[in-house]
Design a protein around this motif. Structure first.
Motif, PDB file in Angstrom:
ATOM      1  N   VAL A 198       0.872  -1.171   0.000  1.00 11.56           N
ATOM      2  CA  VAL A 198       0.000   0.000   0.000  1.00 11.56           C
ATOM      3  C   VAL A 198       0.911   1.223   0.000  1.00 11.56           C
ATOM      4  CG1 VAL A 198      -1.894   1.181   1.165  1.00 11.56           C
ATOM      5  CG2 VAL A 198      -1.708  -1.316   1.327  1.00 11.56           C
ATOM      6  N   TRP A 199       0.886   1.979  -1.081  1.00 13.78           N
ATOM      7  CA  TRP A 199       1.858   3.059  -1.268  1.00 13.78           C
ATOM      8  C   TRP A 199       1.356   4.396  -0.720  1.00 13.78           C
ATOM      9  CZ3 TRP A 199       6.739   1.960  -2.347  1.00 13.78           C
ATOM     10  CH2 TRP A 199       7.018   0.684  -2.845  1.00 13.78           C
ATOM     11  N   HIS A 200       2.118   5.451  -0.968  1.00 13.58           N
ATOM     12  CA  HIS A 200       1.949   6.782  -0.391  1.00 13.58           C
ATOM     13  C   HIS A 200       0.508   7.283  -0.450  1.00 13.58           C
ATOM     14  CE1 HIS A 200       6.052   6.342  -1.829  1.00 13.58           C
ATOM     15  NE2 HIS A 200       6.440   7.285  -0.995  1.00 13.58           N
ATOM     16  N   PHE A 201       0.022   7.769   0.670  1.00  9.37           N
ATOM     17  CA  PHE A 201      -1.255   8.486   0.786  1.00  9.37           C
ATOM     18  C   PHE A 201      -2.472   7.660   0.364  1.00  9.37           C
ATOM     19  CE2 PHE A 201       2.123  11.569  -0.321  1.00  9.37           C
ATOM     20  CZ  PHE A 201       2.272  12.125   0.934  1.00  9.37           C
ATOM     21  N   ALA A 202      -2.342   6.349   0.311  1.00  7.22           N
ATOM     22  CA  ALA A 202      -3.493   5.497   0.015  1.00  7.22           C
ATOM     23  C   ALA A 202      -4.340   5.326   1.275  1.00  7.22           C
ATOM     24  CB  ALA A 202      -3.032   4.137  -0.500  1.00  7.22           C
ATOM     25  N   HIS A 203      -5.620   4.986   1.097  1.00 14.50           N
ATOM     26  CA  HIS A 203      -6.526   4.773   2.230  1.00 14.50           C
ATOM     27  C   HIS A 203      -7.369   3.533   1.950  1.00 14.50           C
ATOM     28  CE1 HIS A 203     -10.155   6.310   4.800  1.00 14.50           C
ATOM     29  NE2 HIS A 203      -9.583   5.241   5.319  1.00 14.50           N
ATOM     30  N   VAL A 204      -7.282   2.550   2.863  1.00 20.06           N
ATOM     31  CA  VAL A 204      -8.063   1.322   2.768  1.00 20.06           C
ATOM     32  C   VAL A 204      -9.081   1.331   3.899  1.00 20.06           C
ATOM     33  CG1 VAL A 204      -7.999  -1.196   2.764  1.00 20.06           C
ATOM     34  CG2 VAL A 204      -6.097   0.104   1.744  1.00 20.06           C
ATOM     35  N   SER A 205     -10.364   1.267   3.557  1.00 18.81           N
ATOM     36  CA  SER A 205     -11.458   1.327   4.536  1.00 18.81           C
ATOM     37  C   SER A 205     -11.579   0.018   5.318  1.00 18.81           C
ATOM     38  CB  SER A 205     -12.773   1.637   3.824  1.00 18.81           C
ATOM     39  OG  SER A 205     -12.691   2.902   3.186  1.00 18.81           O
ATOM     40  N   PRO A 206     -12.241   0.055   6.474  1.00 16.17           N
ATOM     41  CA  PRO A 206     -12.241  -1.104   7.375  1.00 16.17           C
ATOM     42  C   PRO A 206     -12.903  -2.364   6.833  1.00 16.17           C
ATOM     43  CG  PRO A 206     -13.692   0.622   8.224  1.00 16.17           C
ATOM     44  CD  PRO A 206     -12.928   1.206   7.075  1.00 16.17           C
ATOM     45  N   GLY A 207     -13.852  -2.244   5.920  1.00  6.51           N
ATOM     46  CA  GLY A 207     -14.532  -3.432   5.412  1.00  6.51           C
ATOM     47  C   GLY A 207     -13.912  -4.028   4.169  1.00  6.51           C
ATOM     48  N   ALA A 208     -12.849  -3.423   3.649  1.00  5.65           N
ATOM     49  CA  ALA A 208     -12.232  -3.883   2.400  1.00  5.65           C
ATOM     50  C   ALA A 208     -11.586  -5.254   2.577  1.00  5.65           C
ATOM     51  CB  ALA A 208     -11.193  -2.872   1.929  1.00  5.65           C
ATOM     52  N   ARG A 209     -11.680  -6.074   1.514  1.00  5.66           N
ATOM     53  CA  ARG A 209     -11.037  -7.385   1.488  1.00  5.66           C
ATOM     54  C   ARG A 209     -10.125  -7.422   0.259  1.00  5.66           C
ATOM     55  NH1 ARG A 209     -16.090  -7.595   1.749  1.00  5.66           N
ATOM     56  NH2 ARG A 209     -16.434  -8.704  -0.211  1.00  5.66           N
ATOM     57  N   ILE A 210      -8.814  -7.523   0.529  1.00  2.01           N
ATOM     58  CA  ILE A 210      -7.811  -7.446  -0.532  1.00  2.01           C
ATOM     59  C   ILE A 210      -6.928  -8.682  -0.452  1.00  2.01           C
ATOM     60  CG2 ILE A 210      -5.861  -6.109  -1.438  1.00  2.01           C
ATOM     61  CD1 ILE A 210      -7.207  -3.622  -0.104  1.00  2.01           C
ATOM     62  N   GLY A 211      -6.682  -9.320  -1.581  1.00  2.20           N
ATOM     63  CA  GLY A 211      -5.917 -10.559  -1.627  1.00  2.20           C
ATOM     64  C   GLY A 211      -4.420 -10.365  -1.501  1.00  2.20           C
ATOM     65  N   ALA A 212      -3.683 -11.394  -1.863  1.00  3.68           N
ATOM     66  CA  ALA A 212      -2.229 -11.426  -1.755  1.00  3.68           C
ATOM     67  C   ALA A 212      -1.569 -10.799  -2.984  1.00  3.68           C
ATOM     68  CB  ALA A 212      -1.760 -12.866  -1.594  1.00  3.68           C
ATOM     69  N   ARG A 213      -0.360 -10.281  -2.775  1.00  2.00           N
ATOM     70  CA  ARG A 213       0.514  -9.777  -3.840  1.00  2.00           C
ATOM     71  C   ARG A 213      -0.129  -8.666  -4.670  1.00  2.00           C
ATOM     72  NH1 ARG A 213      -0.052 -14.818  -3.992  1.00  2.00           N
ATOM     73  NH2 ARG A 213      -1.027 -14.837  -6.055  1.00  2.00           N
ATOM     74  N   CYS A 214      -0.952  -7.848  -4.037  1.00  2.00           N
ATOM     75  CA  CYS A 214      -1.556  -6.701  -4.724  1.00  2.00           C
ATOM     76  C   CYS A 214      -0.687  -5.469  -4.533  1.00  2.00           C
ATOM     77  CB  CYS A 214      -2.957  -6.427  -4.177  1.00  2.00           C
ATOM     78  SG  CYS A 214      -4.143  -7.734  -4.520  1.00  2.00           S
TER      79      CYS A 214
END
Length: 196
Positions: A23-39
């Motif tokens: 997750v790079w500079h100034f990104a925002h991931v919300s609490p309910g997000a589901r993100i897999g591997a190697r993204c």
């Protein structure tokens, strides 16, 4: 923590991120997000609560993945491309209960600055050209360009334009060895080769 984030990025408590995701500079991931591997989530990326992202997905800089969007494995989202989730937005009318779901199938590419209007399904390994505006479903392997987007050809899983010839309407990808056939106007992978 099995993922990596830049110090300036925000990953809200409750978000699920797979091993090796960055997750790079100034990104925002919300609490309910589901993100897999190697993204990879580039600079300035926003990921909403009701979002599912598969494995090995690349979301380039300045992309907002809003609620009701699903990205399957190996999807590429080019810089500054746009998702929507409300079809007829008005500032004075709340429509959060009217979100239309968007599905981007495995291996699809969404080019820089393209727009995917909510409620669309983008087929497997489809290729949306830079700046295109997609307003309806896109078939597997379709090459789409323009405003509104129209199909101008077909793409291989490797990302090469396919040229169909002969009575059997067969095309081969020179890089992977994949063999494709046009059947009633639809591109079908009939003999998989090898991807790198």
């Amino acid at each position: 923590m099995t993922y990596w984030k830049h110090d300036s990025a925000i990953v809200d408590e409750g978000a699920q991120l797979g091993e090796g995701t960055k997750v790079w500079h100034f990104a925002h991931v919300s609490p309910g997000a589901r993100i897999g591997a190697r993204c990879s989530l580039g600079q300035g990326v926003y990921v909403g609560n009701d979002v599912s992202i598969g494995n090995n997905v690349r979301v380039q800089n300045n992309v907002s993945v809003y609620d009701a969007v699903t990205l399957e494995d190996d999807v590429f989202c080019g810089p500054s491309m746009v998702f929507t989730n409300v079809y007829n937005p008005r500032a004075a009318v709340a429509r959060k209960n009217e979100y239309r779901r968007t599905l981007v199938r495995e291996g699809a590419t969404l080019g820089a600055n393209c727009t995917i209007v909510c409620g669309s399904t983008i087929g497997r390994h489809a290729f949306i050209g830079a700046g295109a505006v997609v307003q309806k479903d896109v078939p597997d392997f379709a090459l789409m360009v323009g405003v509104p987007a129209r199909r101008i050809g077909w793409m291989s899983r490797y990302g090469e334009r396919l040229n169909f010839d002969g009575a059997e309407q067969i095309a081969r990808c020179p890089h992977s060895g994949d063999e494709y056939q046009l059947r009633e106007g639809v591109c079908v992978l009939v003999k998989p080769g090898k991807l790198p």
